[in-house]
Write a protein that holds these residues in place. Structure first.
Motif, PDB file in Angstrom:
ATOM      1  N   LYS A  33       0.802  -1.069  -0.011  1.00 40.86           N
ATOM      2  CA  LYS A  33      -0.123  -0.161  -0.105  1.00 40.86           C
ATOM      3  C   LYS A  33       0.924   1.279   0.001  1.00 40.86           C
ATOM      4  O   LYS A  33       1.783   1.393   0.381  1.00 40.86           O
ATOM      5  CB  LYS A  33      -1.032   0.094   1.158  1.00 40.86           C
ATOM      6  N   TYR A  35       0.427   4.933   1.604  1.00 43.35           N
ATOM      7  CA  TYR A  35      -0.238   5.846   2.748  1.00 43.35           C
ATOM      8  C   TYR A  35       0.194   7.130   2.537  1.00 43.35           C
ATOM      9  O   TYR A  35       1.442   7.573   2.512  1.00 43.35           O
ATOM     10  CB  TYR A  35       0.193   5.191   3.958  1.00 43.35           C
ATOM     11  N   ASP A  39      -3.258  12.826   4.902  1.00 41.96           N
ATOM     12  CA  ASP A  39      -4.394  12.621   3.758  1.00 41.96           C
ATOM     13  C   ASP A  39      -4.478  14.030   3.142  1.00 41.96           C
ATOM     14  O   ASP A  39      -3.182  14.515   2.793  1.00 41.96           O
ATOM     15  CB  ASP A  39      -5.653  12.674   4.424  1.00 41.96           C
ATOM     16  N   LYS A  61      -3.953   2.096  11.434  1.00 40.36           N
ATOM     17  CA  LYS A  61      -3.532   1.614  10.200  1.00 40.36           C
ATOM     18  C   LYS A  61      -2.351   0.401  10.212  1.00 40.36           C
ATOM     19  O   LYS A  61      -1.527   0.557  11.479  1.00 40.36           O
ATOM     20  CB  LYS A  61      -2.913   2.787   9.272  1.00 40.36           C
ATOM     21  N   ASP A  67       5.414  -1.225   2.096  1.00 43.68           N
ATOM     22  CA  ASP A  67       4.701  -0.349   1.931  1.00 43.68           C
ATOM     23  C   ASP A  67       5.521   1.211   1.790  1.00 43.68           C
ATOM     24  O   ASP A  67       6.484   1.339   2.171  1.00 43.68           O
ATOM     25  CB  ASP A  67       3.708  -0.096   3.245  1.00 43.68           C
ATOM     26  N   LEU A  69       5.230   5.420   2.509  1.00 45.92           N
ATOM     27  CA  LEU A  69       4.408   6.647   2.986  1.00 45.92           C
ATOM     28  C   LEU A  69       4.910   7.755   2.181  1.00 45.92           C
ATOM     29  O   LEU A  69       6.083   8.083   1.482  1.00 45.92           O
ATOM     30  CB  LEU A  69       5.013   6.947   4.249  1.00 45.92           C
ATOM     31  N   SER A 199      -4.532   8.189  -0.866  1.00 49.27           N
ATOM     32  CA  SER A 199      -4.374   7.587   0.587  1.00 49.27           C
ATOM     33  C   SER A 199      -4.922   6.172   0.650  1.00 49.27           C
ATOM     34  O   SER A 199      -5.981   5.784  -0.085  1.00 49.27           O
ATOM     35  CB  SER A 199      -4.918   8.175   1.773  1.00 49.27           C
ATOM     36  N   ASP A 200      -3.956   5.285   0.718  1.00 44.95           N
ATOM     37  CA  ASP A 200      -4.235   3.779   1.140  1.00 44.95           C
ATOM     38  C   ASP A 200      -4.348   2.802  -0.169  1.00 44.95           C
ATOM     39  O   ASP A 200      -5.328   2.060  -0.228  1.00 44.95           O
ATOM     40  CB  ASP A 200      -5.654   3.825   2.071  1.00 44.95           C
TER      41      ASP A 200
END
Length: 234
Positions: A33, A35, A39, A61, A67, A69, A199-200
């Protein structure tokens, strides 16, 4: 009546088998993912965005190896990642050790017109990881621009983020804080940043879609359904 009952049972059995096949071929492992930190508020301190609360954003989360960021910020705010709790607690990048703290994006406090930008940070180590802005002697960090997360193993690192065999070993263990340090991993110089996403957003990972299944097995499926139809018509 007896023939119709048997035909109905056969049709139900066939549908059940097809559903099971689709579930087997259509299932996928959990995807990596991206992230987006904060947001829509981005990565700023409370003086610019009074409502930001990055620890609240991170709560709930599930962060795993591989993942990313995504920090949407500007050239007046830096992105610092550390595995050292003391460095994080003091908001002190200037005195951090090189082997446990990385400045992914440095700020330019002298700029009168900060330029917007996006910084992508991969999660490469299991355990507690700390993020903060290290500029203005830690003032931005102390004004809300910080958070900590726990990174789990998940699926492990994707091949694009793993160390080549001939590369130098990772840095030494970080100085102990109040959390255990993560295992060593270095960032390959040619790793691929993800494209910018909301996001996500999920990144595809080893799944077989229904369209792919039908492409390879559609003719057998059609023949099987025709056979079932002929049996049910008797």
């Amino acid at each position: 009546m007896e023939q119709r009952s048997k035909g109905s049972e056969l049709l139900f059995f066939t549908q059940s088998c097809l559903l099971l096949l689709l579930l087997c071929f259509g299932g996928s492992v959990e995807a990596y993912k991206n992230y987006t930190v904060g947001d829509s508020l981005g990565w700023y301190d409370n003086q610019m965005k009074p409502t930001v609360n990055y620890q609240k954003w991170a709560t709930g989360k599930n962060f795993s190896l591989g993942d990313f960021l995504i920090f949407n910020t500007d050239s007046n705010h830096s992105v610092v990642q550390s595995y050292n709790f003391t460095t994080y607690k003091r908001c002190d990048y200037d005195n951090a050790l090189e082997n446990d703290t990385t400045e992914w994006s440095a700020a330019d406090p002298s700029s009168t017109t900060p330029q917007p930008g996006t910084v992508a940070v991969p999660l490469l180590k299991v355990g507690m990881t700390y993020f903060f802005s290290g500029d203005y002697d830690g003032d931005q960090c102390r004004n809300g621009q910080h958070f900590k997360i726990n990174v789990t193993y998940g699926q492990g690192l994707p091949a694009s983020l793993k160390d080549p065999p001939d590369e130098a070993p990772g840095p030494a263990n970080a100085v102990a804080g109040d959390d255990e340090n993560a295992p060593d991993t270095v960032v390959p110089s040619n790793f691929n940043n993800p494209h910018e996403e909301s996001s996500d957003d999920k990144v595809e990972s080893g799944s077989v879609s229904l369209s792919v299944f039908l492409k390879h097995f559609g003719w057998q499926l059609n023949g099987f359904l025709i056979l079932v139809g002929l049996i049910c018509s008797f």
